[in-house]
Write an enzyme that holds these catalytic residues in place. Structure first.
Site, PDB file in Angstrom:
ATOM      1  N   GLU A   1       0.952  -1.231  -0.148  1.00  0.00           N
ATOM      2  CA  GLU A   1      -0.306   0.133  -0.033  1.00  0.00           C
ATOM      3  C   GLU A   1       0.937   1.393  -0.125  1.00  0.00           C
ATOM      4  O   GLU A   1       1.850   1.406   0.715  1.00  0.00           O
ATOM      5  CB  GLU A   1      -0.985   0.063   1.463  1.00  0.00           C
ATOM      6  CG  GLU A   1      -2.097  -1.209   1.214  1.00  0.00           C
ATOM      7  CD  GLU A   1      -2.478  -1.742   2.489  1.00  0.00           C
ATOM      8  OE1 GLU A   1      -2.129  -1.164   3.499  1.00  0.00           O
ATOM      9  OE2 GLU A   1      -2.821  -2.628   2.585  1.00  0.00           O
TER      10      GLU A   1
ATOM     11  N   GLU B   1      -5.067  -6.491   2.823  1.00  0.00           N
ATOM     12  CA  GLU B   1      -3.970  -7.368   3.352  1.00  0.00           C
ATOM     13  C   GLU B   1      -3.887  -8.792   3.226  1.00  0.00           C
ATOM     14  O   GLU B   1      -3.222  -9.754   2.990  1.00  0.00           O
ATOM     15  CB  GLU B   1      -3.762  -6.864   4.843  1.00  0.00           C
ATOM     16  CG  GLU B   1      -3.129  -5.517   5.108  1.00  0.00           C
ATOM     17  CD  GLU B   1      -4.085  -4.578   5.141  1.00  0.00           C
ATOM     18  OE1 GLU B   1      -5.206  -4.752   4.987  1.00  0.00           O
ATOM     19  OE2 GLU B   1      -3.726  -3.289   5.301  1.00  0.00           O
TER      20      GLU B   1
ATOM     21  N   PHE C   1       2.200  -0.315   8.606  1.00  0.00           N
ATOM     22  CA  PHE C   1       2.241  -0.775  10.185  1.00  0.00           C
ATOM     23  C   PHE C   1       2.164  -2.206  10.272  1.00  0.00           C
ATOM     24  O   PHE C   1       1.338  -2.888   9.942  1.00  0.00           O
ATOM     25  CB  PHE C   1       1.094   0.011  10.523  1.00  0.00           C
ATOM     26  CG  PHE C   1       1.337   1.702  10.621  1.00  0.00           C
ATOM     27  CD1 PHE C   1       2.107   2.062  11.608  1.00  0.00           C
ATOM     28  CD2 PHE C   1       0.919   2.321   9.963  1.00  0.00           C
ATOM     29  CE1 PHE C   1       2.559   3.460  11.767  1.00  0.00           C
ATOM     30  CE2 PHE C   1       1.260   3.806   9.821  1.00  0.00           C
ATOM     31  CZ  PHE C   1       2.040   4.347  10.913  1.00  0.00           C
TER      32      PHE C   1
ATOM     33  N   ILE D   1      -0.124  -6.569   9.843  1.00  0.00           N
ATOM     34  CA  ILE D   1       0.086  -8.187   9.539  1.00  0.00           C
ATOM     35  C   ILE D   1      -1.056  -8.913   9.970  1.00  0.00           C
ATOM     36  O   ILE D   1      -1.519  -9.953   9.379  1.00  0.00           O
ATOM     37  CB  ILE D   1       1.371  -8.300  10.225  1.00  0.00           C
ATOM     38  CG1 ILE D   1       2.488  -7.902   9.750  1.00  0.00           C
ATOM     39  CG2 ILE D   1       1.247  -9.717  10.393  1.00  0.00           C
ATOM     40  CD1 ILE D   1       3.862  -7.742  10.516  1.00  0.00           C
TER      41      ILE D   1
ATOM     42  N   HIS E   1      -1.726   0.928  15.846  1.00  0.00           N
ATOM     43  CA  HIS E   1      -0.545   1.401  14.906  1.00  0.00           C
ATOM     44  C   HIS E   1       0.879   1.212  15.674  1.00  0.00           C
ATOM     45  O   HIS E   1       1.699   2.033  15.320  1.00  0.00           O
ATOM     46  CB  HIS E   1      -0.805   2.729  14.339  1.00  0.00           C
ATOM     47  CG  HIS E   1      -1.663   2.854  13.406  1.00  0.00           C
ATOM     48  ND1 HIS E   1      -3.184   2.821  13.502  1.00  0.00           N
ATOM     49  CD2 HIS E   1      -1.716   2.983  12.018  1.00  0.00           C
ATOM     50  CE1 HIS E   1      -3.696   2.801  12.451  1.00  0.00           C
ATOM     51  NE2 HIS E   1      -2.923   2.912  11.518  1.00  0.00           N
TER      52      HIS E   1
END
Lengths: 323, 330
Positions: A29, A58, A81, A85, A127
């Site tokens: 991104e 993601e 960030f 994940i 974050h």
């Protein structure tokens, strides 16, 4: 040797590796404008085939990394960030970490996943996570947590040239830190910890960006006559337990400094290894300096004290030496 | 999209041969499972053979497919070796994945079979990645994702259509609507018509009778051709029916039933293999005797493959040490 900012060392390493091997591709991104500055300029240089801005998706991006690598490319996936994940975790945990074993070793999976981690900047709970404990537990995933510009360059190049999935976690907000980077093709093998400072009284093991507060703690301890050895893990998988064990054999005392939440942190794993394998070298209990089991709050006055700092590290070490 | 051609005589016979091979392998695995010969469970493809066979008929070894937990049919249709697949399902070292993956993970990268997948929708993102690789290679390869109506309700399906359409990837999405999301009838978990979803991304969408092998073959011909020519993704909804359970073992542990036997009987009357056989005989492409001979040959192949699997050694427990990482301790 050239002095570089950490983020520049990463950008240079990416550029050199994409220059070196045309089968290296990078997507994620906003990699074009590059929020952290690590991928800036790559799209202009290597073109939209090899460097692609992606939609925010993601779950698909982590799957794509697996598919493109299985189909013969060297994939760099930028996940921005590291909390993101989690959003892409299915293909990480169920595919990336397992597909080599599940298929009887038919393939290698040259995937490097880049993400920024850690708190301390009022980025709030979603974050500022440190997801490496979860990644360490998956099995087939390497985890690199570089703390200097030289290691940032060397570990990234090794990850990209390697044939296993590697999460390359950049400590958030530390991109401006400067340091010497060796000239030429500087590679740092995975699984080699660095002894940042020598000392015979106590071993301080630091994870990623905890290296600087740990070194500051060591200097404070020295002023009080306590000589600490500081070991920077550099990578958590593979983990250089031999260097840590050898240090503990000399000092008899261990403090592990980790900005992950305490429960099942990297520090917990290192403490367990030392308790099992170096028990008879220990002259005091192992101590962990970590973040309490609390999500990162926004207000700076609440967030800051949760993170390990030189005072807490030095206090933990001094307690062991004085015990 | 319109089909580029109709099957030739040889293609008709290949289609039937592939479907029969899948059926006979699955029937044998059914028997071996219930006889306690298999270490793990199996999700059988019986009744859906026309989809894998009709699609894979258009694929080359260097085209990619990703599949599902019900993946034996896709593996065989893409040219995977029945011996190596059955040995895998027996957990033997001669298995295609050295006994490490089992039924839900049969894969053969040398034939473009990225693998079956135990995660519903797990193959979708992987196929997009393979399609990206195929686009970069620029040799006309395509990447085909087989998934079910259950997976169509996963978010990755929407993400994949978006990325695929945005980048014009050579991606072929084959949704096998077999009536069930595991144990839930589709209409209790799915809103609207799945075939309407691709249209929101300007992806061509075709709905076919998934038990009509010729209809599947023709729809897949157009979809694969579309991708090969660089025109981007396409979608085929093949409506079929899972005549066996979600998992072959469910009869031993499921607390109740989730469908009427009459429904299964209805669909058995629409059996895709009987249907294709009838068509081929009607069109004088072959005789029933010739189909019988083909079937006997396939039964021999299956028998040999099972004997091979049973006679094979189990893997060494040490084998796992080399498999988590390439050239690195686990």
């Amino acid at each position: 040797m050239a002095k570089k900012r950490l983020i520049q060392a990463i950008n240079d390493a990416l550029t050199e590796e994409m220059e070196r091997d045309e089968r290296v591709i990078l997507f994620g991104e906003d990699v074009e404008i590059s929020m952290f500055g690590d991928t800036v300029g790559l799209l202009d240089r290597f073109g939209p085939d090899r460097v692609r801005n992606t939609p925010i998706c993601e779950a698909t991006l982590s799957g794509m990394a697996v598919g493109a690598a299985a189909a013969g490319y060297r994939v760099i996936l930028h996940m921005m960030f590291s909390n993101f994940i989690y959003t892409g975790f299915d293909a990480i945990a169920n595919q990336m970490a397992k597909i080599r074993l599940m298929t009887g070793g038919q393939i290698m999976l040259p995937v490097t996943v880049i993400a920024g981690y850690g708190g301390g900047r009022s980025t709030a709970a979603q974050h500022s996570d440190t997801p490496y404990p979860a990644l360490m537990n998956l099995g087939g995933i390497n985890v690199a947590v570089p703390s200097t510009p030289a290691d940032a360059a060397g570990l990234l190049k090794t990850a990209i040239r390697g044939n296993n999935p590697t999460f390359y976690l950049e400590a958030g907000g530390r991109g401006g830190q400067r340091g010497e980077v060796p000239d030429g093709d500087h590679l740092m093998p995975l699984g080699q910890a660095a002894i940042r400072r020598s000392g015979g009284d106590v071993t301080l093991v630091s994870v990623g960006a905890m290296m600087r507060p740990t070194l500051r703690a060591a200097r404070a301890l020295a002023a009080d006559g306590i000589e600490a050895e500081v070991i920077d893990c550099r990578t958590l998988v593979p983990l250089d337990t031999e260097t840590i064990k050898a240090s503990v054999a000399r000092t008899g005392r261990l403090v592990v400094v980790d900005e992950a939440r305490d429960r099942c942190s990297a520090a917990s794993h290192i403490a367990a290894v030392i308790a099992e394998e170096s028990f008879h070298d220990l002259r005091a209990p192992v101590r962990r300096v970590t973040v309490p089991n609390i999500a990162m709050p926004y207000a700076p006055n609440v967030e800051k004290p949760l993170l390990p700092n030189p005072e807490r590290i030095a206090e933990a070490a001094a307690t062991l030496v004085q015990a | 999209m319109t089909p580029t051609s109709a099957p030739s005589t040889e293609e008709f016979l290949d289609l039937l041969r592939t479907m029969l091979l899948i059926r006979r392998v699955e029937e044998r695995l059914r028997d071996d499972f219930h006889a306690g010969k298999l270490p793990g469970g199996v999700h059988l493809y019986i009744g859906q053979e026309a989809v894998a066979a009709g699609v894979c008929a258009h694929l080359n070894d260097d085209d990619w497919i990703a599949s599902t937990h019900r993946g034996h049919g896709h593996f065989l249709a893409k040219g995977g070796d029945p011996k190596a697949m059955i040995a895998e399902i027996h957990g033997k070292e001669t298995g295609i994945c050295r006994g490490m993956g089992g039924s839900m993970h049969v894969a053969d990268f040398s034939r473009g079979i990225i693998g079956a997948n135990g995660i519903v929708g797990g193959g979708v993102g992987i196929t997009v990645g393979a399609a990206l690789a195929a686009q970069l290679e620029n040799k006309g390869q395509v990447a085909v994702c087989f998934f079910g109506d259950g997976a169509a309700n996963q978010g990755v399906f929407m993400e994949a259509m978006n990325v695929g359409a945005l980048w014009k990837l050579p991606l072929v999405l084959i949704c096998e609507h077999n009536g069930f999301s595991e144990f839930s009838p589709s209409d209790t978990v799915t809103a609207g018509d799945i075939a309407d979803r691709p249209e929101a991304f300007d992806i061509p969408s075709t709905s076919v009778d998934g038990n009509d092998a010729i209809a599947v073959w023709e729809a897949a011909s157009a979809a694969v051709d579309h991708a090969r020519r660089g025109n981007g993704p396409s979608f085929v909804l093949a409506t079929t029916y899972r005549t066996h359970g979600h998992n072959e073992g469910e009869v031993y542990w499921l607390s109740g039933t989730y469908r009427d036997n009459s429904e299964i009987e209805d669909w058995n009357r629409r059996d895709p293999i009987e249907r294709l056989t009838r068509t081929l005989v009607e069109r004088d492409i072959c005789t029933l005797d010739e189909v019988g001979a083909m079937d006997r040959e396939i039964l021999d192949t299956v028998e040999d493959a099972c004997a091979f699997a049973e006679a094979s050694a189990v893997p060494s427990p040490d084998a796992v040490q080399d498999l988590m990482f390439f050239n690195q301790a686990p």
